[in-house]
Write a protein that holds these residues in place. Structure first.
Motif, short mmCIF file in Angstrom:
data_model
loop_
_atom_site.label_atom_id
_atom_site.label_comp_id
_atom_site.label_asym_id
_atom_site.label_seq_id
_atom_site.Cartn_x
_atom_site.Cartn_y
_atom_site.Cartn_z
N ALA A 16 -33.42 32.00 44.09
CA ALA A 16 -32.21 32.79 43.99
C ALA A 16 -32.46 34.02 43.11
CB ALA A 16 -31.10 31.95 43.38
N GLY A 17 -31.69 35.07 43.36
CA GLY A 17 -31.85 36.30 42.57
C GLY A 17 -31.31 36.13 41.17
N ALA A 18 -31.65 37.08 40.31
CA ALA A 18 -31.25 36.98 38.90
C ALA A 18 -29.74 36.88 38.74
CB ALA A 18 -31.78 38.17 38.13
N GLU A 19 -29.01 37.69 39.52
CA GLU A 19 -27.55 37.69 39.37
C GLU A 19 -26.97 36.33 39.76
OE1 GLU A 19 -28.81 41.78 40.54
OE2 GLU A 19 -29.21 39.76 41.22
N GLU A 20 -27.58 35.78 40.82
CA GLU A 20 -27.07 34.49 41.28
C GLU A 20 -27.31 33.38 40.26
OE1 GLU A 20 -28.90 34.20 45.05
OE2 GLU A 20 -27.38 35.44 45.99
N THR A 21 -28.51 33.42 39.65
CA THR A 21 -28.80 32.35 38.70
C THR A 21 -27.97 32.50 37.43
OG1 THR A 21 -30.69 33.64 38.01
CG2 THR A 21 -31.14 31.75 39.43
N ALA A 22 -27.54 33.74 37.12
CA ALA A 22 -26.78 33.97 35.90
C ALA A 22 -25.51 33.11 35.89
CB ALA A 22 -26.42 35.44 35.80
N ASP A 23 -24.94 32.90 37.08
CA ASP A 23 -23.69 32.18 37.16
C ASP A 23 -23.87 30.68 37.34
OD1 ASP A 23 -20.65 33.29 38.76
OD2 ASP A 23 -21.26 33.26 36.67
N GLU A 24 -25.12 30.29 37.44
CA GLU A 24 -25.38 28.91 37.81
C GLU A 24 -24.84 27.90 36.82
OE1 GLU A 24 -29.42 27.70 38.67
OE2 GLU A 24 -29.07 28.52 40.67
N ASN A 25 -24.79 28.30 35.55
CA ASN A 25 -24.31 27.36 34.55
C ASN A 25 -22.80 27.37 34.39
OD1 ASN A 25 -26.84 26.35 33.94
ND2 ASN A 25 -27.26 28.11 32.59
N TRP A 26 -22.16 28.19 35.17
CA TRP A 26 -20.71 28.26 35.07
C TRP A 26 -20.05 27.29 36.04
CZ3 TRP A 26 -16.31 29.05 37.79
CH2 TRP A 26 -15.16 29.31 37.01
N PRO A 27 -19.02 26.61 35.68
CA PRO A 27 -18.42 26.57 34.36
C PRO A 27 -19.12 25.54 33.47
CG PRO A 27 -17.10 25.33 35.93
CD PRO A 27 -18.29 25.83 36.67
N THR A 28 -19.19 25.81 32.21
CA THR A 28 -19.78 24.86 31.28
C THR A 28 -18.73 23.82 30.92
OG1 THR A 28 -19.03 26.11 29.38
CG2 THR A 28 -21.22 26.66 30.24
N ARG A 29 -19.19 22.83 30.21
CA ARG A 29 -18.29 21.79 29.74
C ARG A 29 -17.14 22.43 28.93
NH1 ARG A 29 -17.44 17.15 26.81
NH2 ARG A 29 -18.69 15.61 27.84
N GLY A 30 -17.54 23.39 28.08
CA GLY A 30 -16.55 24.07 27.24
C GLY A 30 -15.51 24.83 28.07
N ASP A 31 -15.99 25.54 29.13
CA ASP A 31 -15.06 26.27 30.00
C ASP A 31 -14.03 25.32 30.60
OD1 ASP A 31 -16.47 28.71 29.73
OD2 ASP A 31 -17.87 28.13 31.33
N LEU A 32 -14.54 24.18 31.05
CA LEU A 32 -13.66 23.23 31.72
C LEU A 32 -12.66 22.62 30.75
CD1 LEU A 32 -16.41 21.58 33.93
CD2 LEU A 32 -14.35 22.69 34.82
#
Ligand code: C2E
Ligand code: MG
Ligand code: MG
Length: 465
Positions: free
Chosen positions: A182-198
Motif C-alpha cells: 500500500a502507498g504511504a498515504e494509505e498506510t498512514a490511516d491504517e492504525n485508525w481508529p486507535t483504542r483511544g479514538d474509540l
C-alpha cells in the motif's frame, strides 16, 4: 455397429467426460468429513424418517461417500450402487420395496445385505445441472411413508449440497489482497481508529443508532427494526460499522460500545412504547459481536439493562453471527439458553455465509434465521441462486424457525420471496437505515403499514392495528 449407435455412444462418453470434469472441479472426492454435509444427511434422515442417509459422489468407477448418517458405508463399486439408475432417470428415484424392483434387487446385493427395504435418492447436480452425486435415504422397515413433501425436502437438501460445493469452489478461488504494497498515504490511516479514538467516541457521546424497518412481506406492516450503529465523528463525518467495528473488537472497546448500543436500544423501545402503546408489538434487534457474546455474565447484563430501561424482554432481539458461536461452542450454547430464558428472541444473522451454518442451526436455539443479503442480491440472476434462497426458506420451515430476508432492493426480489413463502424482509426497498426521528414518523403510519410502490404485489392480509 450401426452409425446411429456409434454416435449415441460417443455423445454419452462426452457427457460422462464433462460430468467427471465438473465433479473434479469441486475437489470434493476423498476429502475429510465436514459438519455442514453431515448436517444435511442428518436432516435428510430425520425429516424422511429413514434409518440411514448417504451423501455420495460418483466418479468413473466408484461411489464415494462424503457423509453418512446411521451407516458406515464409505465407498462401493459404482456398478453395485443405485447411482446409475439415478443418472439414467435424471430425477429423484423412489423404490418403495427393493425386493420388487428387478434391476435393483438383482444387481445391488450390497443394499439387500444391509437390510434396506426402501430407498429414495435425489440427484446432486453441479451448477451446470449435471448429476455428480446423490443424496439417498434408506428405510429398513417395510412400507415406509414416502410422501411428496418428503421427496421435495430431499431435493431441497440436495440443492443445498450444490450451493455448498459452489461456495467451496469460490473459497478456493478467493485471491487474498497483497500485503505491504500500500502507498504511504494509505498506510498512514491504517492504525485508525486507535483504542483511544474509540474510547473517546463512547465517552464523548459520538455514537448513534440508526434503525431499519423489518416488514411482514404479506401485509407490509413494520414488525421490527434493526438497530445499526454509526459513529458521528466531529471531523470525519458519519462513519459506518465496516470502518470501525473490527478495530473495536480487536481492542476490546467493543464491550463499552456494545453496552451503549444495548442500553440505547432499550431506551428507545421504552420511548416508542410511551409514544404509542401499540408500539409494544414492535421488536428491536441488536447486533452482538463475538466478544460481547462470550462475555462473562451476558444474560445477567442484558437483564439488568432491560430492568433499568423498563423495556419488556420480548421486544428485544439479539442478532448473532456464526463466527461468534464458533470460538467456544459449549459456552455459546449456555449463553443462548440463558438469553432465551430471559425472553429475548435470538436471530442468526448472515445465514449461509459462515462455515458451519447447518450444524449450528440444529444445535442452537435460534428463533429466526436471517438470509444473508448476498443470496438475496443474486436471486434474480438465475435458477441456481434462486434455489439457494428457496432451500434456506424450506430449511427454516422444517426447523420451525422464522425467516427474514435481508437486503431486498427490488420489487422483483420482494415478489419472488413472497411467492416462496418467506414471511419477513428488510432492505432498501422498504427503507434504508434511518435516524430514530425518521423511524418514529414511519411508526405513525396507520397499522404501521408501508405505502405501496409501483409494481409491488398487493396486500394479502387485512390491517390489524
Ligand atoms: P448486518 O447486521 O448484517 O446489517 C445489515 C447491513 O446491511 C447494514 O449495514 C444495512 O445497512 C445493510 N443493508 C440493509 N438493507 C440493505 C439493502 O437493501 N441493500 C444493501 N446493499 N445493504 C443493506 P451497516 O449498517 O453498514 O452494518 C454492517 C454490519 O455492521 C452489520 O451487518 C453488523 O454486522 C455490524 N453492526 C452494525 N451495528 C452494530 C452494532 O451495534 N454492534 C455490532 N457488534 N455490530 C454492528
Ligand atoms: Mg444484523
Ligand atoms: Mg446481516
Amino acid at each position: 455397429m450401426p452409425q446411429a449407435q456409434v454416435e449415441t455412444d460417443r455423445a454419452e462418453e462426452l457427457q460422462e467426460t464433462e460430468r467427471l470434469a465438473e465433479l473434479e472441479s469441486y475437489g470434493i472426492l476423498d476429502t475429510p468429513p465436514d459438519a455442514r454435509f453431515d448436517a444435511i444427511t442428518r436432516l435428510a434422515a430425520e425429516y424422511c424418517g429413514g434409518d440411514t442417509a448417504l451423501l455420495s459422489f460418483a466418479d468413473k468407477t466408484r461411489v464415494w461417500t462424503k457423509s453418512h448418517w446411521g451407516s458406515r458405508l464409505r465407498e462401493l463399486p459404482r456398478e453395485n450402487s443405485i447411482f446409475d439408475m439415478v443418472l439414467a432417470a435424471g430425477r429423484t428415484l423412489t423404490i418403495p420395496d427393493v425386493r420388487l424392483c428387478e434391476g435393483f434387487s438383482e444387481r445391488k446385493p450390497h443394499f439387500r445385505q444391509r437390510g434396506a427395504r426402501a430407498v429414495v435418492a435425489s440427484p446432486v447436480r453441479s451448477a451446470a445441472g449435471r448429476i455428480v452425486g446423490m443424496l439417498s435415504v434408506s428405510f429398513h422397515a417395510p412400507n415406509p411413508e414416502i410422501t411428496p413433501e418428503k421427496t421435495a425436502m430431499l431435493e431441497s437438501l440436495a440443492e443445498m449440497v450444490t450451493s455448498l460445493l459452489e461456495l467451496g469452489k469460490l473459497r478456493r478461488m478467493t485471491v487474498h489482497p497483497a500485503v505491504g504494497c500500500a502507498g504511504a498515504e494509505e498506510t498512514a490511516d491504517e492504525n485508525w481508529p486507535t483504542r483511544g479514538d474509540l474510547q473517546q467516541a463512547v465517552d464523548n457521546g459520538e455514537l448513534v443508532l440508526h434503525f431499519q424497518p423489518e416488514v411482514d412481506l404479506m401485509s407490509r406492516r413494520i414488525v421490527g427494526v434493526e438497530a445499526l450503529l454509526r459513529w458521528q465523528h466531529p471531523e470525519r463525518g458519519l462513519i459506518y460499522p465496516k470502518d470501525f467495528i473490527d478495530r473495536a473488537e480487536e481492542t476490546g472497546v467493543i464491550l463499552p460500545i456494545g453496552d451503549w448500543v444495548m442500553a440505547e436500544a432499550c431506551r428507545q423501545i421504552r420511548q416508542w412504547n410511551l409514544d404509542d402503546a401499540r408500539n409494544n408489538s414492535l421488536r428491536v434487534f441488536v447486533n452482538l459481536s463475538a466478544r460481547q457474546f462470550l462475555r462473562e455474565g451476558l444474560a445477567d447484563h442484558v437483564e439488568s439493562l432491560l430492568l433499568q430501561s423498563g423495556a419488556p424482554s420480548y421486544q428485544l432481539g439479539l442478532e448473532v453471527t456464526e463466527s461468534s458461536l464458533m470460538t467456544n461452542m459449549s459456552a455459546a450454547r449456555a449463553v443462548l439458553a440463558d438469553l432465551r430464558e430471559l425472553g429475548v428472541s435470538l436471530l442468526m444473522d448472515d445465514f449461509g455465509t459462515g462455515y458451519s451454518s447447518l450444524n449450528y442451526l440444529h444445535s442452537f436455539p435460534f428463533d429466526v434465521l436471517k438470509i444473508d443479503r448476498s443470496f438475496v442480491g443474486r436471486m434474480t440472476e438465475g435458477e441456481q441462486p434462486l434455489q439457494i434462497v428457496r432451500t434456506i426458506i424450506e430449511l427454516a420451515r422444517v426447523l420451525n424457525m422464522g425467516v427474514v430476508a435481508e437486503g431486498i432492493e427490488t420489487v422483483e426480489q420482494y415478489r419472488l420471496l413472497r411467492q416462496m413463502g418467506c414471511r419477513y424482509g428488510q432492505g432498501y426497498l422498504f427503507g434504508k437505515p434511518m435516524t430514530a426521528e425518521a423511524l418514529t414518523e414511519l411508526l405513525k403510519l396507520p397499522g404501521r403499514i408501508l405505502p405501496e410502490r409501483e409494481g409491488m404485489p398487493s396486500l394479502s392480509v387485512l390491517r390489524t392495528a
